[in-house]
Write a protein that holds these residues in place. Structure first.
Motif, PDB file in Angstrom:
ATOM      1  N   ASP A 175      34.373 -31.594 -81.496  1.00  0.00           N
ATOM      2  CA  ASP A 175      34.416 -32.138 -82.863  1.00  0.00           C
ATOM      3  C   ASP A 175      33.443 -33.304 -83.001  1.00  0.00           C
ATOM      4  O   ASP A 175      32.647 -33.368 -83.938  1.00  0.00           O
ATOM      5  N   ASN A 176      33.543 -34.229 -82.069  1.00  0.00           N
ATOM      6  CA  ASN A 176      32.757 -35.455 -82.133  1.00  0.00           C
ATOM      7  C   ASN A 176      31.262 -35.194 -81.971  1.00  0.00           C
ATOM      8  O   ASN A 176      30.449 -35.696 -82.747  1.00  0.00           O
ATOM      9  N   VAL A 177      30.894 -34.409 -80.961  1.00  0.00           N
ATOM     10  CA  VAL A 177      29.481 -34.147 -80.703  1.00  0.00           C
ATOM     11  C   VAL A 177      28.874 -33.338 -81.856  1.00  0.00           C
ATOM     12  O   VAL A 177      27.783 -33.651 -82.338  1.00  0.00           O
ATOM     13  N   LEU A 178      29.583 -32.317 -82.319  1.00  0.00           N
ATOM     14  CA  LEU A 178      29.061 -31.493 -83.401  1.00  0.00           C
ATOM     15  C   LEU A 178      28.901 -32.297 -84.688  1.00  0.00           C
ATOM     16  O   LEU A 178      27.850 -32.264 -85.330  1.00  0.00           O
ATOM     17  N   PHE A 179      29.934 -33.036 -85.073  1.00  0.00           N
ATOM     18  CA  PHE A 179      29.867 -33.818 -86.306  1.00  0.00           C
ATOM     19  C   PHE A 179      28.756 -34.861 -86.225  1.00  0.00           C
ATOM     20  O   PHE A 179      27.961 -35.014 -87.164  1.00  0.00           O
ATOM     21  N   SER A 180      28.694 -35.582 -85.115  1.00  0.00           N
ATOM     22  CA  SER A 180      27.662 -36.615 -84.962  1.00  0.00           C
ATOM     23  C   SER A 180      26.266 -36.002 -85.011  1.00  0.00           C
ATOM     24  O   SER A 180      25.359 -36.553 -85.657  1.00  0.00           O
ATOM     25  N   SER A 181      26.094 -34.868 -84.364  1.00  0.00           N
ATOM     26  CA  SER A 181      24.792 -34.203 -84.364  1.00  0.00           C
ATOM     27  C   SER A 181      24.432 -33.663 -85.740  1.00  0.00           C
ATOM     28  O   SER A 181      23.286 -33.823 -86.200  1.00  0.00           O
ATOM     29  N   LEU A 182      25.375 -33.023 -86.415  1.00  0.00           N
ATOM     30  CA  LEU A 182      25.107 -32.464 -87.745  1.00  0.00           C
ATOM     31  C   LEU A 182      24.750 -33.536 -88.764  1.00  0.00           C
ATOM     32  O   LEU A 182      23.987 -33.287 -89.699  1.00  0.00           O
ATOM     33  N   THR A 183      25.321 -34.719 -88.604  1.00  0.00           N
ATOM     34  CA  THR A 183      25.061 -35.792 -89.563  1.00  0.00           C
ATOM     35  C   THR A 183      23.964 -36.741 -89.085  1.00  0.00           C
ATOM     36  O   THR A 183      23.727 -37.770 -89.719  1.00  0.00           O
ATOM     37  N   LEU A 184      23.325 -36.383 -87.975  1.00  0.00           N
ATOM     38  CA  LEU A 184      22.227 -37.155 -87.393  1.00  0.00           C
ATOM     39  C   LEU A 184      22.627 -38.576 -87.018  1.00  0.00           C
ATOM     40  O   LEU A 184      21.802 -39.483 -86.973  1.00  0.00           O
ATOM     41  N   ASN A 185      23.904 -38.771 -86.722  1.00  0.00           N
ATOM     42  CA  ASN A 185      24.369 -40.052 -86.194  1.00  0.00           C
ATOM     43  C   ASN A 185      24.280 -39.936 -84.677  1.00  0.00           C
ATOM     44  O   ASN A 185      25.212 -39.477 -84.023  1.00  0.00           O
ATOM     45  N   LEU A 186      23.154 -40.333 -84.144  1.00  0.00           N
ATOM     46  CA  LEU A 186      22.873 -40.148 -82.722  1.00  0.00           C
ATOM     47  C   LEU A 186      23.214 -41.383 -81.897  1.00  0.00           C
ATOM     48  O   LEU A 186      22.700 -41.555 -80.789  1.00  0.00           O
ATOM     49  N   ALA A 187      24.118 -42.213 -82.411  1.00  0.00           N
ATOM     50  CA  ALA A 187      24.520 -43.419 -81.683  1.00  0.00           C
ATOM     51  C   ALA A 187      25.062 -43.037 -80.307  1.00  0.00           C
ATOM     52  O   ALA A 187      25.921 -42.159 -80.200  1.00  0.00           O
ATOM     53  N   PRO A 188      24.573 -43.684 -79.250  1.00  0.00           N
ATOM     54  CA  PRO A 188      25.038 -43.339 -77.912  1.00  0.00           C
ATOM     55  C   PRO A 188      26.536 -43.559 -77.716  1.00  0.00           C
ATOM     56  O   PRO A 188      27.133 -42.914 -76.850  1.00  0.00           O
ATOM     57  N   LEU A 189      27.160 -44.411 -78.517  1.00  0.00           N
ATOM     58  CA  LEU A 189      28.612 -44.601 -78.411  1.00  0.00           C
ATOM     59  C   LEU A 189      29.386 -43.324 -78.728  1.00  0.00           C
ATOM     60  O   LEU A 189      30.535 -43.173 -78.337  1.00  0.00           O
ATOM     61  N   HIS A 190      28.758 -42.392 -79.453  1.00  0.00           N
ATOM     62  CA  HIS A 190      29.411 -41.120 -79.767  1.00  0.00           C
ATOM     63  C   HIS A 190      28.996 -39.998 -78.831  1.00  0.00           C
ATOM     64  O   HIS A 190      29.759 -39.061 -78.622  1.00  0.00           O
ATOM     65  N   LEU A 191      27.780 -40.088 -78.271  1.00  0.00           N
ATOM     66  CA  LEU A 191      27.205 -38.932 -77.589  1.00  0.00           C
ATOM     67  C   LEU A 191      26.927 -39.108 -76.099  1.00  0.00           C
ATOM     68  O   LEU A 191      26.818 -38.120 -75.387  1.00  0.00           O
ATOM     69  N   ASP A 192      26.781 -40.317 -75.630  1.00  0.00           N
ATOM     70  CA  ASP A 192      26.301 -40.560 -74.272  1.00  0.00           C
ATOM     71  C   ASP A 192      27.419 -41.146 -73.404  1.00  0.00           C
ATOM     72  O   ASP A 192      27.740 -42.338 -73.501  1.00  0.00           O
ATOM     73  N   ALA A 193      28.006 -40.309 -72.542  1.00  0.00           N
ATOM     74  CA  ALA A 193      29.127 -40.729 -71.696  1.00  0.00           C
ATOM     75  C   ALA A 193      28.724 -41.844 -70.741  1.00  0.00           C
ATOM     76  O   ALA A 193      29.499 -42.791 -70.531  1.00  0.00           O
ATOM     77  N   GLU A 194      27.533 -41.768 -70.160  1.00  0.00           N
ATOM     78  CA  GLU A 194      27.097 -42.796 -69.208  1.00  0.00           C
ATOM     79  C   GLU A 194      26.899 -44.134 -69.908  1.00  0.00           C
ATOM     80  O   GLU A 194      27.336 -45.174 -69.424  1.00  0.00           O
TER      81      GLU A 194
END
Length: 157
Positions: free
Chosen positions: A27-46
């Motif tokens: 849910d989180n990765v798809l929504f963030s990607s679709l809305t171009l919110n590429l903040a690492p707090l949503h997408l980058d585990a490291e």
């Protein structure tokens, strides 16, 4: 149609919505990607391991959409003429992958429309609550709601 008409809303009324939803990583990765919110707090585990939360956060706009959407079947499905806006939105606690969200709606205010005689305005407060009973989303929304059709109103009286 399962939504309520304007006349069925009362200030102070509370609705505990039956639907709950566990939020997933997808849910989180798809929504963030679709809305171009590429903040690492949503997408980058490291990257997120070193944040104040120690893990990725679920995108708050996804949570707002989820909380609003959960309310539809029991409040506005088929009886709304439009969403007039959100007056206030707060995210007092973070949401993480695996959290389960439930929603309570409180009716804050109702008033007749000044420009339409077939509808009224309802102010809703939607509270998204996680499995730890923490409020994760607090949103005040205003909707333009249909009044009960004349033939139904006559049959009800």
């Amino acid at each position: 149609m399962s939504g309520l008409y304007f006349e069925e809303f009362e200030p102070g009324q509370a609705i505990e919505h039956a639907t709950r939803r566990t939020v997933t990583e997808t849910d989180n990765v798809l929504f963030s990607s679709l809305t171009l919110n590429l903040a690492p707090l949503h997408l980058d585990a490291e990257y997120s391991k070193n944040s104040i939360h120690g893990q990725r956060l679920v995108n708050s706009l996804f949570i707002l959409g989820l909380v609003s959407g959960i309310t539809v079947p029991e409040t506005t499905q088929g009886t709304t003429l439009g969403n007039l806006g959100f007056n206030e939105i707060k995210f007092p606690k973070p949401v993480f992958h695996g959290d389960t969200i439930r929603v309570r709606t409180e009716i804050v205010e109702t008033r007749e429309s000044k420009s339409r005689d077939d509808s009224g305005i309802v102010t809703f407060r939607h509270l998204g609550i996680n499995q730890r009973d923490e409020v994760v989303c607090d949103a005040v929304r205003v909707g333009l709601m249909m009044k009960r059709p004349a033939e139904q109103a006559a049959a009800a009286s």
